[in-house]
Design an enzyme around this catalytic site. Structure first.
Site, PDB file in Angstrom:
ATOM      1  N   ASP A 209      32.792  -8.223 -22.993  1.00 60.78           N
ATOM      2  CA  ASP A 209      33.690  -7.784 -23.263  1.00 60.78           C
ATOM      3  C   ASP A 209      34.421  -6.500 -24.236  1.00 60.78           C
ATOM      4  O   ASP A 209      35.098  -5.973 -23.317  1.00 60.78           O
ATOM      5  CB  ASP A 209      34.758  -7.840 -21.891  1.00 60.78           C
ATOM      6  CG  ASP A 209      34.312  -7.866 -20.176  1.00 60.78           C
ATOM      7  OD1 ASP A 209      32.981  -7.514 -20.241  1.00 60.78           O
ATOM      8  OD2 ASP A 209      34.462  -8.292 -19.348  1.00 60.78           O
TER       9      ASP A 209
ATOM     10  N   ASN B 137      30.404  -4.308 -17.799  1.00 58.98           N
ATOM     11  CA  ASN B 137      30.578  -4.189 -16.236  1.00 58.98           C
ATOM     12  C   ASN B 137      32.080  -5.393 -17.034  1.00 58.98           C
ATOM     13  O   ASN B 137      32.727  -5.748 -16.327  1.00 58.98           O
ATOM     14  CB  ASN B 137      30.101  -5.736 -16.376  1.00 58.98           C
ATOM     15  CG  ASN B 137      30.393  -5.885 -14.243  1.00 58.98           C
ATOM     16  OD1 ASN B 137      30.855  -5.198 -14.154  1.00 58.98           O
ATOM     17  ND2 ASN B 137      29.271  -7.033 -14.351  1.00 58.98           N
TER      18      ASN B 137
ATOM     19  N   GLN C 286      44.656  -4.982 -11.349  1.00 60.42           N
ATOM     20  CA  GLN C 286      44.059  -4.198 -12.768  1.00 60.42           C
ATOM     21  C   GLN C 286      44.463  -2.867 -12.580  1.00 60.42           C
ATOM     22  O   GLN C 286      44.553  -2.198 -13.093  1.00 60.42           O
ATOM     23  CB  GLN C 286      42.908  -4.154 -12.963  1.00 60.42           C
ATOM     24  CG  GLN C 286      42.362  -5.706 -13.967  1.00 60.42           C
ATOM     25  CD  GLN C 286      40.538  -5.627 -13.860  1.00 60.42           C
ATOM     26  OE1 GLN C 286      40.136  -4.768 -14.014  1.00 60.42           O
ATOM     27  NE2 GLN C 286      40.563  -6.986 -13.964  1.00 60.42           N
TER      28      GLN C 286
ATOM     29  N   SER D 214      47.857 -10.937  -7.695  1.00 59.53           N
ATOM     30  CA  SER D 214      47.793 -12.025  -8.920  1.00 59.53           C
ATOM     31  C   SER D 214      48.642 -11.432 -10.163  1.00 59.53           C
ATOM     32  O   SER D 214      48.385 -10.633 -11.306  1.00 59.53           O
ATOM     33  CB  SER D 214      46.256 -11.383  -9.382  1.00 59.53           C
ATOM     34  OG  SER D 214      44.982 -11.229  -8.846  1.00 59.53           O
TER      35      SER D 214
ATOM     36  N   ASP E  38      40.457 -16.592 -10.741  1.00 58.24           N
ATOM     37  CA  ASP E  38      39.542 -16.540 -11.501  1.00 58.24           C
ATOM     38  C   ASP E  38      38.973 -17.412 -11.863  1.00 58.24           C
ATOM     39  O   ASP E  38      37.947 -18.216 -11.512  1.00 58.24           O
ATOM     40  CB  ASP E  38      39.451 -16.100 -13.310  1.00 58.24           C
ATOM     41  CG  ASP E  38      39.116 -14.439 -12.626  1.00 58.24           C
ATOM     42  OD1 ASP E  38      38.997 -14.035 -11.721  1.00 58.24           O
ATOM     43  OD2 ASP E  38      39.401 -13.514 -13.645  1.00 58.24           O
TER      44      ASP E  38
ATOM     45  N   GLU F 244      32.316  -9.213 -10.681  1.00 56.71           N
ATOM     46  CA  GLU F 244      31.469  -9.191 -11.091  1.00 56.71           C
ATOM     47  C   GLU F 244      30.363  -8.881 -10.391  1.00 56.71           C
ATOM     48  O   GLU F 244      29.118  -8.690 -10.797  1.00 56.71           O
ATOM     49  CB  GLU F 244      31.179 -10.256 -12.004  1.00 56.71           C
ATOM     50  CG  GLU F 244      31.747  -9.861 -13.488  1.00 56.71           C
ATOM     51  CD  GLU F 244      33.308 -10.290 -13.850  1.00 56.71           C
ATOM     52  OE1 GLU F 244      33.731 -10.646 -12.322  1.00 56.71           O
ATOM     53  OE2 GLU F 244      33.871  -9.771 -14.573  1.00 56.71           O
TER      54      GLU F 244
ATOM     55  N   HIS G  55      29.461 -14.609 -15.363  1.00 57.08           N
ATOM     56  CA  HIS G  55      30.275 -16.039 -16.526  1.00 57.08           C
ATOM     57  C   HIS G  55      30.157 -16.142 -16.202  1.00 57.08           C
ATOM     58  O   HIS G  55      29.810 -17.844 -16.246  1.00 57.08           O
ATOM     59  CB  HIS G  55      31.141 -15.190 -17.374  1.00 57.08           C
ATOM     60  CG  HIS G  55      31.864 -14.066 -17.519  1.00 57.08           C
ATOM     61  ND1 HIS G  55      32.948 -14.567 -17.759  1.00 57.08           N
ATOM     62  CD2 HIS G  55      32.018 -13.395 -16.255  1.00 57.08           C
ATOM     63  CE1 HIS G  55      33.580 -13.611 -16.832  1.00 57.08           C
ATOM     64  NE2 HIS G  55      33.568 -13.165 -16.660  1.00 57.08           N
ATOM     65  N   ARG G  56      31.516 -16.333 -14.718  1.00 61.65           N
ATOM     66  CA  ARG G  56      31.937 -17.250 -14.250  1.00 61.65           C
ATOM     67  C   ARG G  56      31.176 -18.330 -12.945  1.00 61.65           C
ATOM     68  O   ARG G  56      31.049 -19.595 -12.695  1.00 61.65           O
ATOM     69  CB  ARG G  56      33.405 -16.597 -13.734  1.00 61.65           C
ATOM     70  CG  ARG G  56      33.858 -16.108 -14.018  1.00 61.65           C
ATOM     71  CD  ARG G  56      35.781 -16.331 -14.276  1.00 61.65           C
ATOM     72  NE  ARG G  56      36.515 -15.660 -14.801  1.00 61.65           N
ATOM     73  CZ  ARG G  56      36.659 -15.889 -16.382  1.00 61.65           C
ATOM     74  NH1 ARG G  56      36.093 -17.626 -16.920  1.00 61.65           N
ATOM     75  NH2 ARG G  56      37.819 -14.936 -16.796  1.00 61.65           N
TER      76      ARG G  56
ATOM     77  N   LYS H 235      29.735 -12.788 -21.635  1.00 60.56           N
ATOM     78  CA  LYS H 235      31.050 -11.657 -21.201  1.00 60.56           C
ATOM     79  C   LYS H 235      32.120 -12.280 -21.558  1.00 60.56           C
ATOM     80  O   LYS H 235      32.668 -11.353 -22.111  1.00 60.56           O
ATOM     81  CB  LYS H 235      31.262 -11.827 -19.502  1.00 60.56           C
ATOM     82  CG  LYS H 235      32.481 -10.414 -19.059  1.00 60.56           C
ATOM     83  CD  LYS H 235      32.020 -10.145 -17.522  1.00 60.56           C
ATOM     84  CE  LYS H 235      33.228  -9.436 -16.786  1.00 60.56           C
ATOM     85  NZ  LYS H 235      32.716  -8.205 -17.227  1.00 60.56           N
TER      86      LYS H 235
ATOM     87  N   GLY I   9      -1.482 -33.119 -32.672  1.00 58.78           N
ATOM     88  CA  GLY I   9      -2.487 -33.172 -33.040  1.00 58.78           C
ATOM     89  C   GLY I   9      -2.971 -33.234 -34.111  1.00 58.78           C
ATOM     90  O   GLY I   9      -2.348 -33.682 -35.415  1.00 58.78           O
TER      91      GLY I   9
END
Ligand SMILES: Nc1ncnc2c1ncn2[C@@H]1O[C@H](COP(=O)(O)OP(=O)(O)OP(=O)(O)O)[C@@H](O)[C@H]1O
Ligand SMILES: Nc1ccn([C@H]2C[C@H](O)[C@@H](COP(=O)(O)O)O2)c(=O)n1
Length: 671
Positions: free
Chosen positions: A52, A95, A179, A206, A327, A355, A399-400, A434, A461
């Site tokens: 990222d 992403n 965001q 958030s 998250d 994601e 990723h999470r 990420k 071997g």
């Protein structure tokens, strides 16, 4: 980083030790954008190196920022002072929501005021993540934005010039993703010729992430005023980014959640210490600690560190509104498997547009472990598990998902019946790139497994049958460690000969072994600090190794050293007696052969390719003599273990042998 199709985690039993967190993703990408838009140079310390941040850096460079990685690891960013050096750019943002949203806002406003055309795109999943609310807000200001695929989703084209209207409040939805608001807050100071007001519609989710944005804006010279209810924000007229010079990125609090959970689940004796976040952290996800404590974790906290150990066991079930830790809350869903009742995570609608659809993903993967899971539009309920099923966890390029399911490997602590513990397979483990490329390596540094749970594949071997090559290939495919036991005998023979010890004096050679300063590092063998790799591969050294390897005392002296290579996540061991003497209980043993003629030919080619002259007849005689000694000695002679699979690879390619061994391994796995 494990760049392999899957990583198998054996049952894990305990945790203790220190973890240094990578830099926060949210702070890293905000700081990069602000530094990139400012005048002057910002020296960024402890920047996260991940997918990222890489896309953000590439985008900034494309827009004209100068990036200079300095000797002390600090990244110096020379900003563009709000004036892109190019009028047209196509930016690929993977992403990374933390790049796509703020760059959309910043470049839409810059295109409007200065002209230009910028296209922003990402991976297919990014094109499924809604951005319509932000686009609507920017269009409301007069920005020219085209959705190049589906309306309301990336890819986008931002064009200008266009007339901006900044005297009326900008409205943006706050109940889908914070965001969008963050993007406007980061971008509007670029054009704030008068006070610019942002009004949030719907209740802002958030908030802690918006708090980070406001803190960082202040650090870069922009003091945003906000109302107490977080619905109205004012960017003062004449705001301008000013580089603070030096910026330190704190550790990632969301990444800390896996190690906090690890402490709560598995640190029964000594704590897991986590460095990089603590009471001074600005990240909202540090409040994950409260949830972990409610489940039973015992936590000590300093300004920049945490120490976590197990308290209540089983963990206590929880019913929690997770809006403030969206998250990190995913970690609670896996902790819930170890609880004393069902755990309900509420107010997590935003999981659906991350994601992947994280509510659906977590439910599906938890069920693979045999957990009972209920889900709703914005909630998830997970029941504790008693009898676990080995599961292959799909990670959805998220990723999470990968990181939190690693915690499922402690199932043996929940059900301590012998043999009840099961391994967990994490598919596509490199999706952790990420935010935390070395997540699994870091995990393996602080967890403990029963030695017999760590898988071993043995490949024995005769000389030049291709053992080393096959071992490396199989280990690479599985992410396992390698034991080249021949190298240990070679080092012993070489060191003894250099010390003037008679190689037939087994006791004298064995006495030398504990004094050897030997390290294997980056493909090199270092003896007393000297790189002896080339000497080790000489045929003469092979003969010395065979000679010293015939002594029982030498074999005893090297025994523990070889056992010590059995480390997480697994081992492939190459030699003469791996399956018979060192790892007699290994679940897969291969005895690799090839005809003497083939082996001599391969060794000949190998030597010639290294620029060493060789005679094929002489090589064949040498290797047959070595085989005879290795087979004929009384101590651990070269022979196939009774339960080994014999593989004659005379007519096979390396890839064919590798795939065959991997298929045998697959047959032995419970997935
Ligand atoms: N299946 C195969 N087909 C063709 N060449 C092979 C095959 N396996 C190995 N080789 C080649 O044979 C050579 C010898 O292999 P390698 O060094 O792995 O053997 P080894 O059994 O480990 O030898 P040593 O006993 O000396 O350690 C290498 O150059 C390797 O590339
Ligand atoms: N487990 C082992 C490994 C090696 N040796 C001895 C015998 C071999 O001829 C010699 C060199 O091994 P190589 O590097 O060629 O695999 O070392 C042994 O006795 N037992």
């Amino acid at each position: 980083m494990y760049k392999i199709p899957f990583l198998d985690l054996p049952p894990l039993r305990g945790a203790a030790g220190t973890v240094v967190l990578p830099g926060s993703k949210s702070i890293s990408n905000r700081v990069l954008l602000l530094a990139g838009l400012s005048d002057g140079v910002t020296r960024v310390h402890d920047l996260l190196a991940s997918d990222d941040t890489r896309v953000m850096l590439a985008a900034l460079q494309e827009l004209g920022c100068k990036l200079d990685r300095q000797a002390d690891g600090v990244l110096a960013v020379t900003g563009i002072g709000g004036r892109p050096r190019t009028e047209a750019a196509k930016l690929f943002l993977g992403n990374a929501g933390t790049a796509m949203r703020p760059l959309t806002a910043a470049l839409a406003l810059l295109a409007a005021t200065q002209g230009g055309s910028f296209e922003l795109s990402g991976v297919p999943r990014m094109h499924e993540r809604p951005i319509g609310d932000l686009v609507d807000a920017l269009r409301g200001l007069g920005c020219d934005i085209a959705c190049l695929g589906q309306e309301g989703y990336p890819p986008l084209r931002l064009s200008g010039p266009a007339r901006l209207t900044l005297d009326a409040p900008v409205r943006v939805r706050g109940d889908v993703s914070s965001q969008f608001l963050t993007a406007l807050l980061l971008a509007l100071p670029l054009v704030a010729t008068n006070d610019v007001v942002i009004e949030v519609t719907g209740e802002l989710i958030s908030k802690p992430y918006v708090h980070i944005t406001l803190e960082l804006l202040a650090h870069f010279g922009v003091q945003v005023r906000r109302d107490d209810d977080w619905q109205r924000f004012v960017i003062p007229a004449g705001s301008r980014y000013r580089s603070p010079g030096e910026v330190h990125i704190e550790g990632d609090a969301s990444s800390a959640s896996y190690f906090v959970a690890l402490g709560a689940i598995a640190a029964a004796d000594a704590p897991v210490r986590i460095e990089g976040v603590g009471s001074a952290s600005v990240q909202g996800d540090v409040r994950f600690l409260e949830a972990a404590q409610a489940m039973g974790a015992r936590v000590e906290i300093g300004a920049n560190w945490l120490e976590v150990r197990r308290g209540a066991w089983p963990l206590r079930a929880l019913d929690l509104d997770c809006n403030h830790i969206p998250d990190a809350a995913m970690t609670l869903a896996v902790m819930a498997l170890y609880a004393d009742g069902p755990t309900t995570l509420r107010n997590i609608a935003s999981w659906r547009v991350k994601e992947t659809d994280r509510i659906a993903a977590m439910a599906a993967e938890l069920r693979k472990l045999d957990a009972e899971v209920e889900e709703g539009p914005d909630w998830l309920r997970v029941h504790p598990l008693k009898a676990w099923r080995p599961a292959s966890i799909h990670t959805y390029d998220d990723h999470r998902v990968a990181m939190c399911f690693s915690l499922a490997a402690f199932n043996g602590l929940q059900d301590d019946r012998r043999g009840a513990a099961v391994p967990v397979r994490i598919l596509d483990p490199q999706c952790v790139a990420k935010t935390f490329p070395d997540y699994f390596e870091t995990l393996f540094g602080v967890v403990r497994a029963e030695i017999e749970d760590i898988p071993v594949i043995t490949i024995d071997g005769p000389t030049a049958s291709g053992k080393g090559t096959l071992t490396d290939e199989v280990a690479k495919a599985l992410g396992y460690h390698v034991l080249d036991s021949g190298a240990l005998y070679r080092v012993t023979g070489l060191a003894a000969s250099r010390a003037g010890i008679d190689l037939d004096d087994g006791e004298a050679v064995a006495a030398l072994v504990p004094t050897l300063e030997l390290r294997f590092q980056d493909g090199q063998a270092l003896l007393d600090g000297e790189d002896v790799s080339a000497d080790l591969r000489l045929e003469a050294t092979g003969l010395m190794a065979s000679q010293v390897g015939a002594h029982p005392a030498v074999r005893r002296a090297l025994h523990q050293l070889q056992l010590d290579f059995r480390q997480l996540p697994g081992l492939v061991a190459d030699g003469r007696d791996m399956g018979t003497a060192i790892f007699p209980a290994a679940p897969l043993k291969v005895f690799l052969t090839a005809s003497a003629a083939t082996r001599a030919e391969r060794r000949h080619k190998q030597l010639i390719s290294k620029g060493l002259s060789a005679n094929i007849e002489g090589l064949r005689a040498d290797l047959e003599a070595r085989d005879a000694r290795d087979k004929g000695r009384s101590a651990s002679p070269l022979q196939a273990a009774a339960d080994a699979i014999e593989l004659d690879n005379s007519a096979q390619t390396i890839e064919q042998s590798r795939d065959l061994v991997l298929s045998w391994w697959r047959d032995r796995r419970p997935f």
